[in-house]
Design a protein around this motif. Structure first.
Motif, short mmCIF file in Angstrom:
data_model
loop_
_atom_site.label_atom_id
_atom_site.label_comp_id
_atom_site.label_asym_id
_atom_site.label_seq_id
_atom_site.Cartn_x
_atom_site.Cartn_y
_atom_site.Cartn_z
N HIS A 166 39.78 29.72 43.79
CA HIS A 166 40.20 28.97 42.72
C HIS A 166 41.84 29.31 42.41
CE1 HIS A 166 39.44 32.82 40.48
NE2 HIS A 166 40.27 32.41 39.53
N HIS A 167 42.31 30.49 43.28
CA HIS A 167 44.00 30.56 43.17
C HIS A 167 44.54 29.98 44.50
CE1 HIS A 167 44.49 32.57 39.26
NE2 HIS A 167 43.22 33.15 39.65
N HIS A 214 41.36 40.08 42.27
CA HIS A 214 40.30 39.49 41.59
C HIS A 214 39.51 38.50 42.30
CE1 HIS A 214 42.71 36.17 39.40
NE2 HIS A 214 41.39 35.75 39.45
N ASP A 232 41.33 25.97 35.25
CA ASP A 232 41.64 27.07 34.96
C ASP A 232 43.00 27.12 34.52
OD1 ASP A 232 41.93 30.00 34.62
OD2 ASP A 232 42.10 30.16 37.06
N HIS A 237 34.37 32.17 37.45
CA HIS A 237 35.26 32.13 38.39
C HIS A 237 36.13 33.47 38.34
CE1 HIS A 237 37.73 30.87 34.78
NE2 HIS A 237 38.70 31.11 35.39
N ASP A 238 36.22 33.88 37.05
CA ASP A 238 37.20 34.98 37.11
C ASP A 238 36.32 36.39 37.10
OD1 ASP A 238 39.74 34.36 37.26
OD2 ASP A 238 40.05 34.00 35.15
N LYS A 298 37.51 39.88 37.77
CA LYS A 298 38.47 40.59 36.84
C LYS A 298 38.01 41.83 36.17
CE LYS A 298 41.81 37.18 35.68
NZ LYS A 298 42.07 36.15 34.64
FE LIG Z 1 41.71 33.67 38.15
#
Ligand SMILES: [Fe+2]
Length: 513
Positions: free
Chosen positions: A422-423, A398, A451, A369-370, A373
């Motif tokens: 996811h944000h 990101h 998360d 998911h990240d 980044k």
């Molecule tokens: Fe994230």
């Protein structure tokens, strides 16, 4: 008697007295039979070897070969014919001896015409019943063999059944089956069955080119004694071969194999009926083998497809793991974060009883998911203090960056939504697109909770880990604003249950405090 005179049954009359031959021939012909006559046993034998007869009416006392000797030879050569003997008045004992040697009936000379006709009809009726019995038995064998091999996908099993039936049905000493190897073009002996003690060690290998030529001309291969020699190469010509039959196995008009039977028993000869039976067996065997091969090929290509799919799946997993690793290297504080988000995502999705494939996809999205980044500066990720508005703007890129990283890799497309969404917030207050409610893909709503829970319950550069209860309280408080309320509710219950399970299993140290 149900035998009609116009059956045109074939009768051979054998007598050295011309007048007897003529009388019998004349009135049996008048009765509608097809009659031939010869004057001694030797000539009768020659005639019987050339043409099939249903009945032989033979005198006993004849020059060269007597009636009794003729009976013996018919038996030895396994000629399928019924015999009625004629003998002078007062020699009944001889007649009885003849019947012991296999004669079916006898006529006493001088005989009346009606008497002869009666005996002939009875004999022919018996002959027909015998023939029908044989046909019935053969049909039964073929039926049983067909049943046994029709559904088999095992070529060795098919060969075994067919060879055993061939051996038993024609009373052969050896039966062999050679299959054409499509790659080498040569015939390979697949199965051999040796039945009797009189069989030599090792089965003779026929000359396949000669057989193929003969089959191509439609000529049957049924040969006895020395005459069978031409079907073998000189150095492989079998000694003391009594009789030999070969029939082709054909699939869509091409020869894929040969079924052979051998007799080494003196006097034991195969006949045309045996050859026909073997032909039918061979034809059944050919289609069963063809089916088994097609099935085998299908299974092999299925297997290689499965293997290819497996290695694709492995490659995919490695790719996911590689990205996650790259991310962890760039952010020491979030070490283990991706894995834990995957674990919490799995707890939630399994609890929602989603299909396995969907659970796997969401778990992998949790790992990934990240990934965006990777493109964010390391010093910003690990900054202890508050981020400046510019830094926040960079950080918030990101999810978009994650999407762009995954887009060029087709097998990772299923994970894009997890990175991209996811944000997002359930009330539309999230980023990057401000999606609302169920417009946010399920994977995004799941990973968002997992998360947040892990972020709160682990140490970060800018704060210490919060206790589990505080994190749960936050999730409950934000249900309906940040989080999908139904998922948040399910998450709280499922994670509590999971924690209890971990504590019961003595793994309490592995859960957030
Ligand atoms: Fe994230």
């Amino acid at each position: 008697m149900p035998v009609e005179p116009n059956d045109a049954a074939r009768i051979l009359v054998v007598d050295d007295e011309k007048v007897i031959r003529e009388i019998l021939a004349e009135f049996l012909t008048l009765e509608g039979y097809s009659v031939a006559s010869v004057e001694d046993g030797e000539k009768a034998l020659t005639e019987l070897r050339i043409r099939p007869y249903d009945l032989v009416i033979t005198d006993l006392k004849m020059p060269r070969l007597s009636g009794l000797q003729l009976l013996e030879r018919i038996g030895e050569e396994n000629i399928s014919v019924l015999t009625v003997i004629m003998t002078g008045f007062g020699t009944v004992e001889t007649a009885i001896e003849a019947m012991k040697k296999g004669a079916y009936d006898y006529l006493l000379k001088p005989f009346k015409v009606e008497e002869v006709i009666h005996v002939v009809r009875r004999a022919l009726y018996r002959q027909r019943l015998q023939a029908e019995n044989i046909r019935l038995r053969e049909a039964l064998t073929i039926y049983k063999v067909s049943e046994a091999i029709a559904l088999s996908h095992d070529i060795e099993h098919i060969l075994d059944v067919v060879l055993r039936a061939a051996l038993d049905e024609v009373k052969a000493d050896i039966a062999t089956l050679h299959l054409l190897d499509p790659r080498s073009g040569s015939y390979e002996e697949r199965v051999k069955v040796v039945a009797s003690d009189s069989a030599p060690h090792g089965a003779p290998a026929p000359a396949f080119a000669v057989l193929a030529e003969q089959f191509a001309q439609g000529a049957p291969i049924l040969a006895h004694g020395g005459k069978a020699g031409r079907f073998f190469t000189e150095q492989h010509a079998p000694d003391e071969l009594s009789s030999f039959v070969a029939v082709p196995l054909q699939v869509r008009a091409s020869m894929v194999g040969v079924l052979n039977v051998f007799s080494f028993t003196p006097g034991k000869k195969f006949d045309e009926g045996h050859r026909k039976l073997l032909s039918v067996l061979a034809s059944r065997a050919a289609s069963a083998i063809d089916n088994a091969r097609l099935y085998g090929e299908l299974r092999a290509s299925n297997d290689s497809l499965t293997r290819a799919n497996l290695s694709l799946e492995e490659m995919f997993q490695q790719t996911v793991a590689g990205f996650a690793q790259a991310l962890e290297e760039s952010d020491l504080y979030t070490r283990g974060h991706s894995e834990r988000v995957a674990v919490y995502s799995e707890i939630l999705t399994r609890g929602l009883t989603l299909p396995d494939a969907e659970v796997r996809r969401i778990v992998q999205a949790g790992v990934m998911h990240d990934v965006g980044k990777i493109g964010v500066r390391y010093d910003m990720l690990n900054k202890p203090g508050k981020l400046t508005p510019e830094e926040v703007a960079v950080f918030r890129q990101h999810p978009e960056k994650g999407k762009r990283i995954l887009e060029p890799v087709p097998c990772l497309h299923g994970l894009i939504d997890g990175c991209w969404c996811h944000h997002e917030w359930f009330d539309g207050g999230g980023y990057p697109r401000g999606l609302r409610g169920h417009d946010i893909p399920l994977v995004g709503r799941v990973v968002a909770i997992a998360d947040a829970y892990d972020a709160m319950t682990s140490d970060r550069a800018y704060r210490r880990a919060l206790p589990h209860e505080v994190a749960m309280g936050e999730i409950e408080r934000c249900a309906g604003t940040q989080f999908d309320p139904e998922l948040a509710d399910a998450f709280i219950q499922l994670v509590e249950a999971w924690r209890r399970g971990m504590i019961e299993r003595g793994q309490g140290s592995l859960i957030p405090r």
